[in-house]
Design an enzyme around this catalytic site. Structure first.
Site, PDB file in Angstrom:
ATOM      1  N   TYR A 180       0.818  -1.218   0.000  1.00 26.91           N
ATOM      2  CA  TYR A 180       0.000   0.000   0.000  1.00 26.91           C
ATOM      3  C   TYR A 180       0.855   1.274   0.000  1.00 26.91           C
ATOM      4  O   TYR A 180       0.875   2.031  -0.977  1.00 26.91           O
ATOM      5  CB  TYR A 180      -0.929  -0.048   1.211  1.00 26.91           C
ATOM      6  CG  TYR A 180      -1.810   1.166   1.391  1.00 26.91           C
ATOM      7  CD1 TYR A 180      -2.377   1.822   0.312  1.00 26.91           C
ATOM      8  CD2 TYR A 180      -2.087   1.642   2.669  1.00 26.91           C
ATOM      9  CE1 TYR A 180      -3.199   2.923   0.490  1.00 26.91           C
ATOM     10  CE2 TYR A 180      -2.915   2.727   2.867  1.00 26.91           C
ATOM     11  CZ  TYR A 180      -3.466   3.371   1.774  1.00 26.91           C
ATOM     12  OH  TYR A 180      -4.279   4.462   1.961  1.00 26.91           O
ATOM     13  N   ASP A 225      11.258 -13.505  -0.600  1.00 22.94           N
ATOM     14  CA  ASP A 225      11.126 -13.258   0.830  1.00 22.94           C
ATOM     15  C   ASP A 225      12.480 -12.822   1.366  1.00 22.94           C
ATOM     16  O   ASP A 225      13.503 -13.497   1.165  1.00 22.94           O
ATOM     17  CB  ASP A 225      10.666 -14.550   1.513  1.00 22.94           C
ATOM     18  CG  ASP A 225      10.303 -14.360   2.975  1.00 22.94           C
ATOM     19  OD1 ASP A 225      10.910 -13.495   3.638  1.00 22.94           O
ATOM     20  OD2 ASP A 225       9.425 -15.101   3.461  1.00 22.94           O
ATOM     21  N   SER A 233       6.066   3.533  13.149  1.00 15.86           N
ATOM     22  CA  SER A 233       4.647   3.701  13.472  1.00 15.86           C
ATOM     23  C   SER A 233       4.482   4.470  14.772  1.00 15.86           C
ATOM     24  O   SER A 233       5.339   4.407  15.667  1.00 15.86           O
ATOM     25  CB  SER A 233       4.001   2.319  13.615  1.00 15.86           C
ATOM     26  OG  SER A 233       2.743   2.405  14.219  1.00 15.86           O
ATOM     27  N   TYR A 269       2.817  -6.132  16.994  1.00 20.12           N
ATOM     28  CA  TYR A 269       3.197  -5.306  15.842  1.00 20.12           C
ATOM     29  C   TYR A 269       3.964  -4.077  16.306  1.00 20.12           C
ATOM     30  O   TYR A 269       5.053  -3.769  15.798  1.00 20.12           O
ATOM     31  CB  TYR A 269       1.951  -4.881  15.064  1.00 20.12           C
ATOM     32  CG  TYR A 269       2.192  -3.725  14.131  1.00 20.12           C
ATOM     33  CD1 TYR A 269       2.869  -3.904  12.930  1.00 20.12           C
ATOM     34  CD2 TYR A 269       1.746  -2.452  14.459  1.00 20.12           C
ATOM     35  CE1 TYR A 269       3.110  -2.831  12.076  1.00 20.12           C
ATOM     36  CE2 TYR A 269       1.977  -1.380  13.617  1.00 20.12           C
ATOM     37  CZ  TYR A 269       2.650  -1.571  12.427  1.00 20.12           C
ATOM     38  OH  TYR A 269       2.887  -0.505  11.595  1.00 20.12           O
ATOM     39  N   LYS A 277       8.050  -2.698  15.740  1.00 18.66           N
ATOM     40  CA  LYS A 277       8.468  -1.383  15.254  1.00 18.66           C
ATOM     41  C   LYS A 277       9.426  -0.720  16.238  1.00 18.66           C
ATOM     42  O   LYS A 277      10.433  -0.114  15.837  1.00 18.66           O
ATOM     43  CB  LYS A 277       7.245  -0.495  15.006  1.00 18.66           C
ATOM     44  CG  LYS A 277       6.394  -0.941  13.831  1.00 18.66           C
ATOM     45  CD  LYS A 277       7.187  -0.971  12.525  1.00 18.66           C
ATOM     46  CE  LYS A 277       6.367  -1.349  11.334  1.00 18.66           C
ATOM     47  NZ  LYS A 277       7.170  -1.462  10.093  1.00 18.66           N
ATOM     48  N   ASN A 336      -2.071   7.069  10.697  1.00 19.96           N
ATOM     49  CA  ASN A 336      -2.955   6.125  10.008  1.00 19.96           C
ATOM     50  C   ASN A 336      -3.124   6.484   8.541  1.00 19.96           C
ATOM     51  O   ASN A 336      -3.919   7.369   8.213  1.00 19.96           O
ATOM     52  CB  ASN A 336      -4.318   6.086  10.710  1.00 19.96           C
ATOM     53  CG  ASN A 336      -4.248   5.414  12.065  1.00 19.96           C
ATOM     54  OD1 ASN A 336      -3.532   5.876  12.946  1.00 19.96           O
ATOM     55  ND2 ASN A 336      -4.965   4.324  12.234  1.00 19.96           N
ATOM     56  N   LEU A 377      -9.456   0.225   9.431  1.00 24.73           N
ATOM     57  CA  LEU A 377     -10.797   0.794   9.393  1.00 24.73           C
ATOM     58  C   LEU A 377     -11.272   1.141   7.988  1.00 24.73           C
ATOM     59  O   LEU A 377     -12.353   0.701   7.566  1.00 24.73           O
ATOM     60  CB  LEU A 377     -10.837   2.058  10.272  1.00 24.73           C
ATOM     61  CG  LEU A 377     -12.121   2.893  10.173  1.00 24.73           C
ATOM     62  CD1 LEU A 377     -13.330   2.094  10.651  1.00 24.73           C
ATOM     63  CD2 LEU A 377     -11.964   4.188  10.971  1.00 24.73           C
ATOM     64  N   ARG A 405      -7.865   8.665  15.951  1.00 26.86           N
ATOM     65  CA  ARG A 405      -6.584   8.514  15.275  1.00 26.86           C
ATOM     66  C   ARG A 405      -6.351   9.694  14.336  1.00 26.86           C
ATOM     67  O   ARG A 405      -7.279  10.438  13.996  1.00 26.86           O
ATOM     68  CB  ARG A 405      -6.549   7.212  14.452  1.00 26.86           C
ATOM     69  CG  ARG A 405      -6.705   5.947  15.248  1.00 26.86           C
ATOM     70  CD  ARG A 405      -5.506   5.635  16.113  1.00 26.86           C
ATOM     71  NE  ARG A 405      -5.647   4.344  16.788  1.00 26.86           N
ATOM     72  CZ  ARG A 405      -6.233   4.177  17.965  1.00 26.86           C
ATOM     73  NH1 ARG A 405      -6.743   5.227  18.595  1.00 26.86           N
ATOM     74  NH2 ARG A 405      -6.319   2.975  18.514  1.00 26.86           N
TER      75      ARG A 405
END
Length: 338
Positions: A11, A58, A124, A149, A153, A178, A199, A230
């Site tokens: 993304y 990978d 993040s 997660y 980070k 976000n 979301l 957020r």
């Protein structure tokens, strides 16, 4: 200048690749296609007019990293290769530690041996945990994140700080909030595999009738409408920040440099506010249901992006509604492919 972009068909990665190409960088992509699809490479070419080199493997396979670096003169890296779902990380913590950290160490070992610097890390705001004050700036104390997660980070940042200090390297840690939205052409956007964990793609899939209802995880938070808050940043604005951070690293004369930036809009929006903004932007309804809170989620997080504006000359420019409009255009594009 050739830049390695890991997770470059994902993304944020795909949007950043386009911005790099627009700024005359050569790009080499590595992506194992675990959370992306090959057609994104074709769409990057349609949007930018250029086709980057692509390697589908990978990064846990260090021998393949060696082969790639033997074939290309790489001047820096932007590392997006990571699993990224907060909820899933609570269910599969070992998968997250293995994938997000082993791959990073493999890359850095090769960069150390080949004396390559200029490494940008996709971090993040989860590294702050539930911050005591809002907005969050770069001096806000880090807390142990709620999710596995977030822990990967935070660990990744520490690994990179040690890497820069011990081996005289230049790194930039980009802590973003976000990301939402899609490219204005509707050819690039978020492509969740299976049921979305974030979301906005769940909102768009619900509006499209793919999902029956949106699940809102908790309405008993201490916020105005009871739902979590957020900082939602448009993905193209975010991608441009990566280019600015890379240009700054490459322009410095310092052998060792550690830059840290929060990337957000500076505004917090609740889950219900996002749903209403999406409905207003696109004139569609989004049915939803309230569920129990989700493990690992925090109450409020939004950025103070002043440092990025001052040092990088960057700031988010796109409104929440405009970003959500592009998301709906992307969803309609995906339906034409099915």
């Amino acid at each position: 200048m050739a830049i390695l972009v890991t997770g470059g068909l994902g993304y944020i990665g795909s949007h950043t690749v386009v911005e790099l190409l627009h700024n005359d960088f050569d790009v080499v992509i590595v992506d194992d296609l675990s959370n992306s699809e090959k057609f994104i490479l074709d769409n990057i070419e349609k949007v930018s007019g250029k086709r980057p080199a692509f390697y589908p493997f990978d990064l846990k396979r260090r021998e393949l990293i060696k082969q790639l670096l033997d074939a290309h003169q790489i001047d820096g890296c932007i590392n997006f290769a990571a699993f990224k779902a907060v909820g899933e990380s609570q269910e599969k913590p070992l998968d997250y530690y293995e994938n997000n950290l082993f791959t990073l160490v493999n890359l850095l070992q090769e960069f150390k041996e080949r004396n390559i610097s200029n490494f940008i890390f996709s971090s993040s705001c989860t590294v702050y945990g539930q911050a005591d004050q809002q907005p969050i700036d770069e001096n806000t104390p880090l807390k142990l994140p709620e999710s596995s997660y977030g822990k990967t980070k935070q660990m990744g940042e520490e690994i990179l700080k040690d890497f820069a200090t011990a081996y005289q390297k230049r790194v930039s840690l980009l802590r973003y909030f976000n990301p939402i939205g899609a490219h204005s052409t509707a050819l690039l956007g978020e492509l969740p595999i299976g049921i979305p964990n974030n979301l906005v793609p769940y909102v768009t899939q619900t509006a499209a009738g793919i999902r029956e209802k949106l699940s809102i995880w908790g309405n008993d938070y201490p916020t105005a409408d009871g739902t979590a808050i957020r900082d939602y940043i448009y993905v193209v604005d975010l991608a441009k920040a990566h280019v600015k951070a890379l240009q700054k690293l490459m322009a410095t004369e310092e052998d060792t440099k550690i830059d840290i930036y929060n990337l957000g809009t500076g505004n917090g929006s609740s889950v219900l506010e996002v749903v209403r903004a999406f409905e207003n932007a696109n004139q569609v309804k989004v049915p939803y249901q309230i569920c129990e809170r989700r493990a690992g989620d925090i109450t409020v997080a939004y950025a103070n992006p002043a440092k990025a504006e001052k040092e990088l000359g960057w700031k988010a420019e796109t409104t929440l509604e405009e970003a959500l409009r592009t998301t709906w255009e992307w969803q309609k594009y995906l339906e034409t492919r099915s």
